[in-house]
Design an enzyme around this catalytic site. Structure first.
Site, short mmCIF file in Angstrom:
data_model
loop_
_atom_site.label_atom_id
_atom_site.label_comp_id
_atom_site.label_asym_id
_atom_site.label_seq_id
_atom_site.Cartn_x
_atom_site.Cartn_y
_atom_site.Cartn_z
N LYS A 57 1.74 9.51 2.88
CA LYS A 57 2.38 10.04 1.33
C LYS A 57 2.32 11.44 1.31
CE LYS A 57 1.19 6.15 -1.66
NZ LYS A 57 0.78 5.74 -3.10
N TYR A 195 -4.08 -4.37 -5.10
CA TYR A 195 -3.43 -5.62 -5.67
C TYR A 195 -3.58 -6.82 -4.86
CZ TYR A 195 0.17 -4.23 -2.39
OH TYR A 195 1.05 -3.49 -1.42
N GLY A 216 -4.03 -3.23 -9.49
CA GLY A 216 -2.99 -2.12 -9.43
C GLY A 216 -1.52 -3.04 -9.40
#
Length: 406
Positions: A57, A195, A216
């Site tokens: 990211k 998640y 999440g």
């Protein structure tokens, strides 16, 4: 057809293809790339847009000739669009995703103390949202920082804990970034951005302390919605977020069958797996494949406790996966640790059958202890552990009823 995808290093656990299939009719691939492969990947540019996840990211910033204010401020990009001139535009749709999740909790964090676990790209986004929403003291816990896991108890007055680390994420289920949550007496919510699994060890810890928690998944779907709007260059209603979140839960959840020996767990499970287009697994069969001995042989020769240990290991391996129908041994409920192992990714279904209809031949514990005694010990546990109770008259009827209620 437009070409999009997810860029990351390890993506076998990703739900992104399922999510994006619900947002639009476009190609969506998984691009597993190591950091040293990024230059060539972006030079070739055989895509129209990307989502970006761990660990790239921040690394992809240098490939973006322009970016949104959120991406620039946060210093992290998770959505990239290829422009008409061949350059790349970067955005941070995780900002929208976390803001959506935060609002969904209903917790007002204005002026409140918040603890963030982890200092990576996701942490930067969470910090930006919390700051914009008026949070008070925001403390970041890292392994080597001034505020670390050794002195985390000094922040016991926090109102919200947000985990942005991958600790506890599939396939490394069952571990938590924090050893003990009991000191956080003022904590109103634990948010774990993981998640998969659906319920992490950190969330189980929160539950044991009476602290509400949330995964999440809604953030993942919400940020994907914002990414899809970039991809399609059109707006998508927020209602689609909850629709797809529910769909993913339905598609990926395991169904774990519990009940007395001989109640039809394996037969019903195989039929159910076929009807639901899921895989089927039987813990007894997994153990037999591993040891070369049947459950009855292990219990007779090595004792029940030896078998139960093997059963727990089989459950750990199976239940951390997704979209499986799992038939358990009749005594799986006798080990308390198995409950959360089953719950982490699934719904527990108790197949109930009249004791008089249960076979005992070839079942050493049923023969030794007697069905009445065995049932007296186990049925209260089946009832306590189960999310759904189904009368096991025939496998066909039981399977249909599970599909109806699950």
């Amino acid at each position: 057809m437009q070409r999009f995808g997810l860029l990351g290093e390890s993506l076998k656990h990703s739900y992104s293809p399922i999510i994006h299939a619900g947002f639009g009719d476009y190609e969506y691939k998984l691009y597993e790339k190591r950091p040293e492969e990024l230059d060539l990947f972006f030079t070739q540019g055989e895509f129209d847009g990307l989502n970006v996840t761990i660990p790239h990211k921040t690394a992809v910033l240098k490939y973006c000739s322009s970016m949104s204010e959120a991406a620039r401020t946060i210093g992290s990009v998770n959505t990239i669009i290829k422009q008409n001139d061949g350059t790349y535009y970067g955005d941070n749709t995780d900002y929208f995703g976390f803001l959506y999740l935060l609002k969904k909790t209903g917790i007002d964090i204005k002026g409140e103390k918040v603890l963030i676990l982890g200092s990576g790209g996701s942490s930067l986004t969470v910090r930006a949202v919390l700051k914009d929403e008026g949070a008070g003291q925001i403390t970041v816990i890292s392994r080597n920082g001034t505020d670390n896991y050794n002195n985390i108890r000094s922040h016991s007055d926090t109102v919200m804990i947000v985990n942005t680390t991958p600790v506890g994420m599939y396939p490394h289920n069952g571990v938590s970034p924090i050893e003990d949550l009991s000191c956080f007496k003022k904590c109103k919510i634990v948010i774990d951005l993981i998640y998969n699994p659906c319920i992490t060890q950190l969330m189980f810890q929160a539950e044991s302390c009476g602290i509400p928690s949330v995964s999440g998944l809604s953030m993942l779907v919400a940020q994907a919605k914002r990414s899809a709007e970039h991809f399609l260059r059109s707006d998508i209603h927020d209602a689609k977020i909850e629709e797809l979140t529910a769909k993913i839960n339905e598609q990926t959840q395991n169904i774990i069958l519990i009940g007395m020996p001989g109640c039809g767990k394996s037969t019903t499970g195989k039929l159910l797996a076929k009807k639901m287009n899921k895989k089927f697994a039987d813990t007894d069969s997994i153990i037999e494949e591993k040891t070369g001995k049947t459950a009855a042989e292990i219990i007779t020769k090595d004792g029940e406790e030896a078998f139960r240990k093997l059963e727990t290991e089989a459950l750990k391996e199976l239940c951390k996966q997704s979209s499986i129908i799992i038939a358990t041994g009749g005594g799986a409920v006798t080990r308390p640790e198995n409950l959360n192992i089953m719950r982490q990714n699934g719904k527990i279904v108790y197949l109930e059958r009249e004791i008089s209809q249960l076979p005992t031949a070839g079942r050493p514990l049923s023969e030794k202890d007697g069905l009445e005694n065995l049932a007296a010990k186990r049925i209260p546990l089946y009832e306590k552990w189960s999310d759904i109770t189904i009368e096991s008259i025939t496998p066909e009827k039981a399977a249909k009823e599970i599909i109806k209620q699950a």
